[in-house]
Write an enzyme that holds these catalytic residues in place. Structure first.
Site, PDB file in Angstrom:
ATOM      1  N   GLY A 286      66.599 115.957  59.762  1.00 50.40           N
ATOM      2  CA  GLY A 286      65.311 116.589  59.393  1.00 50.40           C
ATOM      3  C   GLY A 286      64.296 116.678  60.217  1.00 50.40           C
ATOM      4  CG  HIS A 287      61.411 114.381  63.146  1.00 49.33           C
ATOM      5  ND1 HIS A 287      61.402 114.235  64.284  1.00 49.33           N
ATOM      6  CD2 HIS A 287      60.252 114.218  62.459  1.00 49.33           C
ATOM      7  CE1 HIS A 287      60.081 113.986  64.699  1.00 49.33           C
ATOM      8  NE2 HIS A 287      59.334 114.165  63.281  1.00 49.33           N
ATOM      9  CG  PHE A 288      61.123 118.877  63.742  1.00 48.28           C
ATOM     10  CD1 PHE A 288      60.520 118.751  62.993  1.00 48.28           C
ATOM     11  CD2 PHE A 288      60.639 118.243  65.233  1.00 48.28           C
ATOM     12  CE1 PHE A 288      59.103 118.088  62.830  1.00 48.28           C
ATOM     13  CE2 PHE A 288      59.458 117.642  65.103  1.00 48.28           C
ATOM     14  CZ  PHE A 288      58.736 117.443  63.853  1.00 48.28           C
TER      15      PHE A 288
END
Length: 163
Positions: free
Chosen positions: A63-65
């Site tokens: 999720g990052h990124f």
């Protein structure tokens, strides 16, 4: 690294390397939150260098990124703190059984260069002050010759409560 101002007796150039087995005996962190793979150049009550090999398999990259994986800066600071905890534990001969080293504070955190999959982070941590069970540190995380992050932080040893 500069000379540390500590109240503990300083060792003279005692260098040691610390493998993952000993790190697991020294700090309580485990997957997915263990952020130190090994340590080098340990000098009791003075300094240590932690190594983190960053891979695309790190859970935070999901999720990052997406499409542009960057290690979160707060996790780089956490990796510095874990490296400091290894230094503190070994210097005080504290094993994780019955004791925990808690991160107390962080000051002057700066993020300079992104850390990406494939990078090897070199976390240079030195003691700036030590009193009993409280240590203050200065840490610099580098990838190659570039500074990725830096911070000052403190930690303390406490009895682990029984649950």
């Amino acid at each position: 690294m500069s000379q540390s101002k500590v109240e503990e007796p300083l060792a003279k150039e005692v260098l040691a390397n610390i493998d993952i087995a000993e790190i697991l005996n020294r700090i309580p962190h485990r997957y997915p939150f263990l952020l130190v793979d090994r340590a080098e150049d340990y000098r009791p009550h003075q300094s240590i260098v932690g190594i983190k090999c960053v891979t695309i398999n790190e859970p935070f990259f999901q999720g990052h990124f997406p499409g542009n994986p960057v290690m979160p800066g707060v996790l780089i600071i956490e990796a510095l703190a874990q490296t400091g905890a290894v230094l503190m534990s070994k210097s005080l001969e504290v094993e994780t059984e019955g004791k925990t080293i808690f991160f107390m504070s962080v000051d002057n955190a700066r993020f300079r260069t992104p850390v990406r999959p494939g990078d090897v982070i070199r976390m240079e941590v030195e003691v700036t002050r030590a009193r009993s069970s409280i240590f203050k540190f200065k840490g610099v995380a580098k990838v190659g010759d570039k500074v990725a992050a830096e911070a000052e932080f403190a930690a303390m040893v406490v009895e682990t409560p029984k649950l």
